[in-house]
Scaffold this active site. Sequence first.
Site, PDB file in Angstrom:
ATOM      1  N   GLU A 175       0.755  -1.259   0.156  1.00 12.16           N
ATOM      2  CA  GLU A 175       0.134  -0.031   0.112  1.00 12.16           C
ATOM      3  C   GLU A 175       0.792   1.197  -0.060  1.00 12.16           C
ATOM      4  O   GLU A 175       0.842   2.161   0.966  1.00 12.16           O
ATOM      5  CB  GLU A 175      -0.999  -0.068   1.250  1.00 12.16           C
ATOM      6  CG  GLU A 175      -1.801  -1.159   1.168  1.00 12.16           C
ATOM      7  CD  GLU A 175      -2.970  -1.076   2.194  1.00 12.16           C
ATOM      8  OE1 GLU A 175      -2.967  -0.447   3.021  1.00 12.16           O
ATOM      9  OE2 GLU A 175      -3.885  -2.300   2.029  1.00 12.16           O
ATOM     10  N   GLU A 291      -4.790  -8.453  -0.628  1.00  8.54           N
ATOM     11  CA  GLU A 291      -5.475  -8.340   0.278  1.00  8.54           C
ATOM     12  C   GLU A 291      -7.154  -8.258  -0.109  1.00  8.54           C
ATOM     13  O   GLU A 291      -7.129  -7.273  -1.011  1.00  8.54           O
ATOM     14  CB  GLU A 291      -5.295  -7.151   1.233  1.00  8.54           C
ATOM     15  CG  GLU A 291      -3.782  -7.405   1.810  1.00  8.54           C
ATOM     16  CD  GLU A 291      -3.717  -6.222   2.825  1.00  8.54           C
ATOM     17  OE1 GLU A 291      -4.505  -5.371   3.214  1.00  8.54           O
ATOM     18  OE2 GLU A 291      -2.242  -5.820   3.055  1.00  8.54           O
TER      19      GLU A 291
END
Length: 560
Positions: A175, A291
Amino acid sequence: MSRLPGLALAVALIAGSPAIPTGPAAAGEQGPRHVEKGSVQAVAAMQPGWNLGNTFDATGDDETSWGNPRVTPELLGDIRAQGFKSIRIPVTWGRHQGPAPDYTIDPAYLARVKEVVDQALDADLYVMVDIHHDSWQWVNGTGDDVLPRFSAIWTQVAAAFRDTSPRLVLESINEPQFTGGDPAARLAELNTAFHRIVRGSGGGNATRLLVLPTLHTSADQVHLDALGSSFAALNDPNLIATVHYYGYWPFSVNVAGGYRFDATAQQDLLDMFARIHATFVARGIPVIIGEYGLLGFDRHTGTIEQGEKLKFFELFGAQARARGVTTMLWDNGQHFRRTDGSWNDLELFHQIRSSWKTRSGTAATDLVFVRRSAPITAQTITLNPNGTGFTQIRLGATTLRRGPDFQISGDQLTLTAALLRRLTQTQGYGVTASLSLRFSRGVPWRLDVVAFDRPALTAATGSTSSFAVPATFNGDRLATMTAAYPDGSNAGPHGWTPYKEFDRAFAPDYEAGAIRLTPDFFAEVAEGTPVTLTFIFWSGETVTYELLRTGTSVTGTPLA
């Protein structure tokens, strides 16, 4: 895993996802079209995957600092036995690094990570290792030390895993986010350095599968295109693209009225898969959704109503199969119990596991409310067969009878008044029966019959740090809450919507007979101005209540 700022993200999501491009630029001109079949096959063999969350990514002293137990070979074997083919091991390295200029990783920590990687490989799992919370702790800064420190991590990690099985996959960074400069350019710089360092370390790393993320691991088209440009520049057939997906944000956290997996939430999911397929998969570039889940699960999995979450995971799994995308379930301990090898919500896991191979029939709801204080009438529920065929309804070991118990017409299932009367004839509120709707494939759909009457609220006093509305739920269940001032403006946090965030601003406590309002809610409530709360229940009932804050004191009064 991370959460983006609420208002900015909400505005972007509500505005809708970017359209899927269709011209030559969409076709890509963004990377090599000839990825080796071995790479695509390896990524396919990683499906499905699971995240060892809140363990080595923890920012405390060791892998247990965020509450999860020490990883054992037995745990990894249990994960493989559940049907998972790969495991993502997020790792936060910065706390275990020495100072410049060497930024040496603590040898004991690196050895422990390598030990667990080897154990996972021995359990016949593919393994993916990354740089995790470092992304927001220091990589996002603008200092001159960011690139050298990042490079030092990968230099040491690459050396440690140089001769490890090719089933180990390395991921540049989790991220990625940046506070200054050109974020896309900064990410491209890090991805390029990662690629150069790992490939230059030789051995198995010369051809090892490497995973590159988009900015924020977002699946917005602008970020997919930017990553595509990096793929084109690197021209390496053994690269994998990665994004994360936690659903349409209002649904994912239950805010802004997004408490149902409605057409908007469904379309957001469909559009995401369409974009990553068109940009990468269709061009031979494998994609891993590193994810996935729902953001509300960070607090607890009850933030989203059971049937609505099941529909999300059913469609997600179906799209992953249809689009040829490998997925890795985010699990920080809220799903799989690592101490005894069981699932906190077995029904949810059954739906997820079934979606790896087939579709399952669902319905518009998993709750049928029958009012005790009124004559009982037949109720009709819309089925979502999802390509399956409806077969029967079971009540325990009993098969219900078509005609006396139910009728079916197309996708309309009607439960007769006689059946509902029989199922709710016992005294008391709440679930009186659980029906099992069976389809030709997939898992059954549970349909709870709930005896209820209109909820009742009573007056209360308290403080901004501790306030609860006394509630007699009478079998009903709370879906959402709105908050408004007398002039109609929105009260409380997330001021851009009247609907407050479930469990962050309010939460039902069924055992205690109360609806709790949080300090976070009162922190953004004006003093001396009444606030009207409207509680919306799954039965369709709405009940209003008035609050008045005076300093830190709060009084509450039910409204007619």
